[in-house]
Design an enzyme around this catalytic site. Sequence first.
Site, PDB file in Angstrom:
ATOM      1  N   SER A 136       0.873  -1.158   0.000  1.00 18.69           N
ATOM      2  CA  SER A 136       0.000   0.000   0.000  1.00 18.69           C
ATOM      3  C   SER A 136       0.919   1.219   0.000  1.00 18.69           C
ATOM      4  O   SER A 136       1.894   1.255  -0.744  1.00 18.69           O
ATOM      5  CB  SER A 136      -0.928  -0.027   1.219  1.00 18.69           C
ATOM      6  OG  SER A 136      -1.757   1.104   1.251  1.00 18.69           O
ATOM      7  N   TYR A 150      -4.497   8.184  -7.554  1.00 15.18           N
ATOM      8  CA  TYR A 150      -3.591   7.163  -7.013  1.00 15.18           C
ATOM      9  C   TYR A 150      -3.951   6.849  -5.568  1.00 15.18           C
ATOM     10  O   TYR A 150      -3.996   5.684  -5.153  1.00 15.18           O
ATOM     11  CB  TYR A 150      -2.148   7.656  -7.099  1.00 15.18           C
ATOM     12  CG  TYR A 150      -1.145   6.727  -6.460  1.00 15.18           C
ATOM     13  CD1 TYR A 150      -0.857   5.492  -7.025  1.00 15.18           C
ATOM     14  CD2 TYR A 150      -0.481   7.092  -5.285  1.00 15.18           C
ATOM     15  CE1 TYR A 150       0.064   4.630  -6.436  1.00 15.18           C
ATOM     16  CE2 TYR A 150       0.438   6.244  -4.699  1.00 15.18           C
ATOM     17  CZ  TYR A 150       0.712   5.017  -5.279  1.00 15.18           C
ATOM     18  OH  TYR A 150       1.612   4.172  -4.687  1.00 15.18           O
ATOM     19  N   LYS A 154      -5.111   3.311  -3.626  1.00 15.85           N
ATOM     20  CA  LYS A 154      -4.476   2.747  -2.432  1.00 15.85           C
ATOM     21  C   LYS A 154      -5.468   2.645  -1.270  1.00 15.85           C
ATOM     22  O   LYS A 154      -5.427   1.684  -0.495  1.00 15.85           O
ATOM     23  CB  LYS A 154      -3.262   3.593  -2.025  1.00 15.85           C
ATOM     24  CG  LYS A 154      -2.074   3.441  -2.962  1.00 15.85           C
ATOM     25  CD  LYS A 154      -1.607   1.995  -3.043  1.00 15.85           C
ATOM     26  CE  LYS A 154      -0.358   1.837  -3.880  1.00 15.85           C
ATOM     27  NZ  LYS A 154       0.069   0.419  -4.002  1.00 15.85           N
TER      28      LYS A 154
END
Length: 274
Positions: A136, A150, A154
């Site tokens: 992660s 992004y 995550k």
Amino acid sequence: MADSKIWFITGASRGFGRIWTEAALARGDRVAAAVRTPSALDDLAQKHGDSLFVVKIDVTDRDGVIQAVSDVVSHFGRIDVVLNNAGFGCMGAVEEVSPEDARATFETNVFGSLWVIQAVLPHLRAQGFGHILQLSSVAGVVALPTAGVYEAAKFAVEGLVEALAAEVARFGVKATLIEPGGYATDFLEGANIRNAEPIAAYDPAREDLARQITADQLGDPRATVPAILKLVDSDTPPLRLILGDLLPLVKTVYADRIQTWEAWDDVARAAKTL
């Protein structure tokens, strides 16, 4: 070799994936390294011989991932550690990111991770043990401006693996989210990153972030090796492992969230019943 661990590592040709592949091999473990370009690991193949099994995959190809995992189990007999590392970054304000880059970010970082997990789980359940390590990021805990897509990927991975850990514990399978801060890898270079076409209105946000995060704050990625090896050797690994000095930031962020929820708790409770 009988006591060595067998790793399956995606994105093993560069960055953390390469460093952790080298570390596992150096201590006598065996590694199935999943990469898009097998020749990128020719030097390791020459050095480590049969301890390294290189497989070519694109993690967005679910059928290909399932076949690659089957090939690894046939080759080594089992998998002890799954390191879901493949991914790339996407930089840009939410308004700036193109549909193509947004979809590609989720296809690799979220769906690619999911396909690997789904491919390995039948084998791990059957053998009654295994440890899934999911890369992660601090971006899966704290969202900063100009990386929202992004960070969304995550955050999705965090929820996926938190649920996974509770689902598979009864089978003897463990899961850990690895949450690195900023490190001096090649992650933000070349094919690892998608940069959105900038809109001038968001330049101040980029400038603010650049002042907060400078190159001298980046950690040495090789310094993460002892932490990763300790993690895979633990009988009771954590669900989450931060890499770097992120805890003060995380504590501040969560304290702010709790303060906000408490401030609005009367409103929240009133929304339960008419």
